[in-house]
Design a protein around this motif. Structure first.
Motif, PDB file in Angstrom:
ATOM      1  N   THR A 311       0.825  -1.209   0.000  1.00 41.62           N
ATOM      2  CA  THR A 311       0.000   0.000   0.000  1.00 41.62           C
ATOM      3  C   THR A 311       0.859   1.260   0.000  1.00 41.62           C
ATOM      4  O   THR A 311       0.447   2.293  -0.550  1.00 41.62           O
ATOM      5  N   GLU A 312       2.063   1.174   0.577  1.00 40.97           N
ATOM      6  CA  GLU A 312       2.956   2.334   0.600  1.00 40.97           C
ATOM      7  C   GLU A 312       3.757   2.469  -0.694  1.00 40.97           C
ATOM      8  O   GLU A 312       3.830   3.541  -1.287  1.00 40.97           O
ATOM      9  N   GLY A 316       1.225   3.718  -3.290  1.00 39.81           N
ATOM     10  CA  GLY A 316       1.655   5.096  -3.090  1.00 39.81           C
ATOM     11  C   GLY A 316       1.047   5.820  -1.910  1.00 39.81           C
ATOM     12  O   GLY A 316       1.047   7.054  -1.880  1.00 39.81           O
ATOM     13  N   LEU A 317       0.561   5.097  -0.908  1.00 36.11           N
ATOM     14  CA  LEU A 317       0.012   5.735   0.287  1.00 36.11           C
ATOM     15  C   LEU A 317       1.138   6.103   1.251  1.00 36.11           C
ATOM     16  O   LEU A 317       2.227   5.523   1.209  1.00 36.11           O
ATOM     17  N   SER A 320       0.967   6.899   7.411  1.00 29.71           N
ATOM     18  CA  SER A 320      -0.261   7.154   8.177  1.00 29.71           C
ATOM     19  C   SER A 320      -1.487   6.627   7.444  1.00 29.71           C
ATOM     20  O   SER A 320      -2.376   6.021   8.046  1.00 29.71           O
ATOM     21  N   GLN A 321      -1.536   6.833   6.131  1.00 32.48           N
ATOM     22  CA  GLN A 321      -2.666   6.344   5.350  1.00 32.48           C
ATOM     23  C   GLN A 321      -2.693   4.814   5.312  1.00 32.48           C
ATOM     24  O   GLN A 321      -3.762   4.204   5.403  1.00 32.48           O
ATOM     25  N   ALA A 322      -1.513   4.201   5.212  1.00 34.61           N
ATOM     26  CA  ALA A 322      -1.450   2.737   5.218  1.00 34.61           C
ATOM     27  C   ALA A 322      -1.952   2.185   6.541  1.00 34.61           C
ATOM     28  O   ALA A 322      -2.599   1.133   6.587  1.00 34.61           O
ATOM     29  N   GLY A 323      -1.653   2.882   7.636  1.00 32.08           N
ATOM     30  CA  GLY A 323      -2.162   2.452   8.932  1.00 32.08           C
ATOM     31  C   GLY A 323      -3.664   2.578   9.016  1.00 32.08           C
ATOM     32  O   GLY A 323      -4.344   1.708   9.575  1.00 32.08           O
ATOM     33  N   LEU A 324      -4.221   3.642   8.471  1.00 27.73           N
ATOM     34  CA  LEU A 324      -5.671   3.841   8.504  1.00 27.73           C
ATOM     35  C   LEU A 324      -6.422   2.776   7.706  1.00 27.73           C
ATOM     36  O   LEU A 324      -7.553   2.419   8.042  1.00 27.73           O
ATOM     37  N   VAL A 325      -5.787   2.273   6.653  1.00 30.35           N
ATOM     38  CA  VAL A 325      -6.411   1.227   5.841  1.00 30.35           C
ATOM     39  C   VAL A 325      -6.692  -0.017   6.687  1.00 30.35           C
ATOM     40  O   VAL A 325      -7.633  -0.782   6.415  1.00 30.35           O
ATOM     41  N   PRO A 372      -8.902   1.503  -6.963  1.00 33.18           N
ATOM     42  CA  PRO A 372      -9.497   2.582  -6.154  1.00 33.18           C
ATOM     43  C   PRO A 372      -9.223   2.345  -4.672  1.00 33.18           C
ATOM     44  O   PRO A 372      -9.131   1.197  -4.210  1.00 33.18           O
ATOM     45  N   VAL A 373      -9.112   3.416  -3.942  1.00 34.39           N
ATOM     46  CA  VAL A 373      -8.752   3.324  -2.532  1.00 34.39           C
ATOM     47  C   VAL A 373      -9.764   2.500  -1.743  1.00 34.39           C
ATOM     48  O   VAL A 373      -9.399   1.783  -0.814  1.00 34.39           O
TER      49      VAL A 373
END
Length: 483
Positions: A311-312, A316-317, A320-325, A372-373
């Motif tokens: 995801t990172e 390309g997250l 912090s965004q990868a953790g929220l996923v 898509p996210v």
């Protein structure tokens, strides 16, 4: 603490103190949950910090994978050793020792000047976090014996939900810590956790005796040090082989087999073995449970590390965004565990968990760099169902199948097989991702995980001993009939 977890805790029938006539002593719950959480939080929190650590030290994924493997290497060896020590000496001293080592490891990791020192800190952390889970299982069994009650479903559920919650929320917490204080904050968090463990352990865990002896010998005299040493050598060589399987270091299988054979020979002939292979050999349902634990954690940790890294780097997250996923996985697992925890029957949970794992692994094959996210948390929701079922079912199975006098070491072995699966997952991540966690590597990893999931399902379907496990009232002094 989540609302769902609070409801689980409240179902635990409270005793006012350890001298109460009946009911489990609820004061034990806080140290049990804190100690059991130390290892999963360190297993999962680093998943989002692998990329920034690699950038800081100029290390590719194949090298930062050692940060994962080092923890599991130490823990896989240390769990049954610590569990046996708890069986012999009681939980309090070992719990406090483990908490202290965890704090020291947090300081070393926070100040680490190089990747090598950071790996050493993770080894120390692995040994320090070994005591919490077997100590908790020992305390649960001790309370069941004291009260004369059957196995405490609500207590076992609370323990399982704690470890699941921490393991799943770890990436989100890690992403927050990396965003606020950098990757070093993910090591520093062990300092307050260790202090909390020391306080709760000293104040609330009673000085329970270990296994009672009738011959007057000191428990140290019965400690099977040669058996422990041979076990450690065999496991170390095996894990080193698994962690670098692509290098062709097949020679490591020679000392693995030699030490393993020596271990079996020693345990069959000593009066008080470290791991009683005679009993274990006669308890095939327990051996099958350990096998399922290995396969389950291959999938769980391949998701935790491989999917998160993808995801990172692939999607390309940010960290912090990868953790929220990961948050939907946390929520789903907690809801599923809470709804099913009061039913002790094991087989249905394992079958549903196996099917859920197959579905989650298949969904990974649909992902691409441009997905898509919304698809990412959707995959996590599907994975949350087996996450909420499997670890609870495996823990309950060991509780029912293991010899009461060796519940600490049996619980430790459950974690050992789980960490063998985690190291296998780490090795697979390193092999399939190599220099970068791209989509092609994710798909190869998904096929590997899918094979493990199908094998988990088959092993569950053919195991007839699971049909009534947990359904009968259980005598706290011995395993269930038929196990």
């Amino acid at each position: 603490m989540s609302t769902a977890l609070t409801r689980v805790v409240r179902r635990w029938r409270p005793g006012r103190d350890r001298d109460s006539e009946s009911g489990f002593d609820r004061r034990l719950l806080a140290p049990m949950m804190t100690g059991a959480a130390l290892n999963p939080v360190n297993s999962s929190i680093i998943s989002v910090s692998l990329v920034p650590i690699g950038a800081a030290f100029g290390a590719p994924p194949a090298e930062t994978a050692w940060l994962i493997s080092a923890l599991y290497l130490a823990t896989a060896i240390g769990q049954p050793v610590m569990g046996r020590l708890i069986d012999l000496f009681g939980p309090r001293r070992l719990f406090l020792t483990g908490a202290a080592l965890t704090g020291v490891a947090g300081v070393v990791g926070m100040l680490a000047p190089s990747l090598g020192v950071l790996v050493a800190a993770r080894v120390l952390l692995g040994f320090g976090t070994c005591a919490g889970y077997p100590a908790a299982m020992y305390l649960i069994r001790s309370e069941a014996r004291r009260t004369g009650e059957k196995s405490p479903a609500a207590v076992l559920t609370a323990l399982a939900v704690t470890t699941q919650t921490i393991a799943v929320v770890g990436p989100s917490l890690g992403g927050l810590l990396v965003g606020v204080g950098g990757w070093r904050a993910t090591l520093a968090v062990n300092i307050p956790l260790a202090l909390l463990g020391l306080y709760l352990g000293a104040r609330r865990i009673p000085a329970l005796p270990g296994t009672a002896r009738t011959d007057g010998r000191h428990p140290l005299r019965s400690l099977d040090l040669p058996g422990m040493g041979l076990f450690a050598v065999a496991l170390l060589c095996l894990l080193l082989f698994l962690m670098d399987i692509g290098s062709g270091a097949w020679y490591l299988l020679v000392p693995t087999l030699a030490a393993g054979a020596g271990f079996a020979w020693r345990e069959l002939r000593t009066e008080e073995p470290f791991i009683d292979v005679r009993v274990l050999g006669g308890n095939l349902p327990l051996v099958a449970t350990y096998g399922r634990a290995l396969l389950c954690y291959v999938v769980t940790y391949a998701f935790l590390y491989g999917f998160t890294q993808w995801t990172e780097q692939g999607r390309g997250l940010s960290a912090s965004q990868a953790g929220l996923v990961q948050l939907p996985l946390f929520a789903t697992a907690i809801v599923v565990s809470t709804l099913t925890g009061r039913r002790q029957a094991v087989r249905g949970k394992l079958l549903a968990g196996a099917v859920g794992q197959v579905a989650a692994c298949a969904l990974l094959l649909l992902l691409s760099d441009g997905s898509p996210v919304w698809m990412l948390p959707a995959v996590m929701i599907v994975l949350g169902v087996p996450q909420g079922l499997n670890s609870l079912a495996l823990q309950n199975a060991v509780y029912h199948q293991a010899d009461a006098e060796r519940i600490g070491s049996s619980a430790g072995l459950l974690r050992t097989f789980g960490y063998l699966g985690a190291i296998t997952a780490s090795a697979a991540n390193g092999a399939f991702f190599d220099q970068r966690a791209d989509t092609g590597g994710l798909h190869h990893l998904a096929w590997f995980m899918l094979a493990a999931s199908v094998l988990f399902l088959v092993l569950t379907v053919v195991d007839r001993s699971l049909r009534h496990l947990g359904e009968k009232s259980e005598n706290p002094e011995k395993p269930e009939e038929g196990s």
